[in-house]
Design a protein around this motif. Sequence first.
Motif, PDB file in Angstrom:
ATOM      1  N   ALA A   2      -7.039  25.729  49.510  1.00 12.69           N
ATOM      2  CA  ALA A   2      -7.999  24.819  48.892  1.00 12.69           C
ATOM      3  C   ALA A   2      -7.306  23.968  47.838  1.00 12.69           C
ATOM      4  O   ALA A   2      -6.342  24.391  47.206  1.00 12.69           O
ATOM      5  CB  ALA A   2      -9.138  25.624  48.264  1.00 12.69           C
ATOM      6  N   ARG A   4      -8.174  23.225  44.891  1.00 14.31           N
ATOM      7  CA  ARG A   4      -8.209  23.800  43.547  1.00 14.31           C
ATOM      8  C   ARG A   4      -7.102  24.818  43.325  1.00 14.31           C
ATOM      9  O   ARG A   4      -6.797  25.176  42.192  1.00 14.31           O
ATOM     10  CB  ARG A   4      -9.584  24.440  43.266  1.00 14.31           C
ATOM     11  N   GLU A   5      -6.464  25.305  44.410  1.00 14.27           N
ATOM     12  CA  GLU A   5      -5.392  26.287  44.281  1.00 14.27           C
ATOM     13  C   GLU A   5      -4.008  25.648  44.258  1.00 14.27           C
ATOM     14  O   GLU A   5      -3.015  26.336  44.005  1.00 14.27           O
ATOM     15  CB  GLU A   5      -5.483  27.298  45.435  1.00 14.27           C
ATOM     16  N   GLY A  45     -10.932  28.309  33.798  1.00 15.36           N
ATOM     17  CA  GLY A  45      -9.866  27.509  34.382  1.00 15.36           C
ATOM     18  C   GLY A  45      -8.914  26.922  33.368  1.00 15.36           C
ATOM     19  O   GLY A  45      -8.761  25.695  33.312  1.00 15.36           O
ATOM     20  N   ASP A  90     -11.660  34.368  39.836  1.00 16.73           N
ATOM     21  CA  ASP A  90     -12.617  33.272  39.907  1.00 16.73           C
ATOM     22  C   ASP A  90     -13.731  33.535  38.902  1.00 16.73           C
ATOM     23  O   ASP A  90     -14.315  34.626  38.878  1.00 16.73           O
ATOM     24  CB  ASP A  90     -13.176  33.202  41.331  1.00 16.73           C
ATOM     25  N   ALA A 108     -11.855  21.452  34.604  1.00 16.35           N
ATOM     26  CA  ALA A 108     -11.821  22.513  35.612  1.00 16.35           C
ATOM     27  C   ALA A 108     -13.207  22.823  36.168  1.00 16.35           C
ATOM     28  O   ALA A 108     -13.326  23.312  37.292  1.00 16.35           O
ATOM     29  CB  ALA A 108     -11.210  23.783  35.014  1.00 16.35           C
ATOM     30  N   HIS A 110     -15.581  21.132  37.367  1.00 23.48           N
ATOM     31  CA  HIS A 110     -16.032  20.420  38.565  1.00 23.48           C
ATOM     32  C   HIS A 110     -15.602  21.116  39.855  1.00 23.48           C
ATOM     33  O   HIS A 110     -16.109  20.795  40.934  1.00 23.48           O
ATOM     34  CB  HIS A 110     -15.516  18.978  38.557  1.00 23.48           C
ATOM     35  N   TRP A 111     -14.653  22.064  39.766  1.00 24.90           N
ATOM     36  CA  TRP A 111     -14.234  22.805  40.958  1.00 24.90           C
ATOM     37  C   TRP A 111     -15.225  23.908  41.335  1.00 24.90           C
ATOM     38  O   TRP A 111     -15.150  24.469  42.430  1.00 24.90           O
ATOM     39  CB  TRP A 111     -12.860  23.432  40.729  1.00 24.90           C
ATOM     40  N   ARG A 135     -13.775  16.781  30.237  1.00 23.93           N
ATOM     41  CA  ARG A 135     -12.843  16.395  31.299  1.00 23.93           C
ATOM     42  C   ARG A 135     -12.182  15.063  30.935  1.00 23.93           C
ATOM     43  O   ARG A 135     -12.837  14.182  30.372  1.00 23.93           O
ATOM     44  CB  ARG A 135     -13.588  16.258  32.629  1.00 23.93           C
ATOM     45  N   SER A 212      -3.950  17.031  42.603  1.00 19.40           N
ATOM     46  CA  SER A 212      -4.170  17.792  43.827  1.00 19.40           C
ATOM     47  C   SER A 212      -4.129  16.907  45.068  1.00 19.40           C
ATOM     48  O   SER A 212      -3.556  17.291  46.095  1.00 19.40           O
ATOM     49  CB  SER A 212      -5.509  18.527  43.750  1.00 19.40           C
TER      50      SER A 212
END
Length: 256
Positions: A2, A4-5, A45, A90, A108, A110-111, A135, A212
């Motif tokens: 993903a 986010r990772e 996050g 998580d 963070a 928003h993920w 953000r 990302s």
Amino acid sequence: MALREIFNRDEENYDRYRPGYPAEVFETIRAYAGVGPGSRAVEIGPGTGQATGPVLDLGCQVTAVELGDRLAAFLRQKYPAERLCVVRGDFMDWQGEVPADLIYSATAFHWLPAPESYRKVFAALRPGGTAAIFRNHPCPGRPEDESNQANERVYRKYRPGEPGPVEFSEVDCEPTVRALREAGFERVESHLFHRVRRLKTAEYLGLIGTYSDHRAMPKEWRAAFEADMARELDAIGGEIRIYDTIDLYLARRPEI
């Protein structure tokens, strides 16, 4: 993997190139939430800690919940352990034992899935506790700025169908304000902060290398993109100006 990772793959460059946040952001949080020495804070996050250090500086005890194992390890080494507990996992699965005075997230939140994430924050706060979500929105898109024009030429070449960057505004705050109210928060506030960053070509390439969507590009495309970006910026002096808007949302869980 993903998107986010992806940040977990390159923690040192993430720490080097990702900007921190203006001191006014944390002073606004402190004034609203009344936090200080002994306050219990949870960070969602944290990445490599761009917002962790300033909250530790307020005197808070911080529990940082980080999805990436390498990012979590980096954060443990970066800051002293006496007032920081790094939890790898998580946030949506995290079970806090003590209600928090402050739960915050910097670029963070928003993920996470909405509206579940807002309800999770609400439940993890003590009555009267504060949620702070902020953000950074970088915008190298001002038409009068030649460095922004150069940047846009490269993006149009490699991503021709995508819209150009637009600066964040007060209107863009409305969905988050509404989501916080719908989750049961009161005294919801939004604030905007502005700054201009001047980055040399190498610094800018390092920065976009932490994004990302850029890291998800095929390697050969990414290399060509970066070579073209370097040529465009070097041709106009080797610098780009980025116009940042930081949006901050503050909300309180009702006392009763």
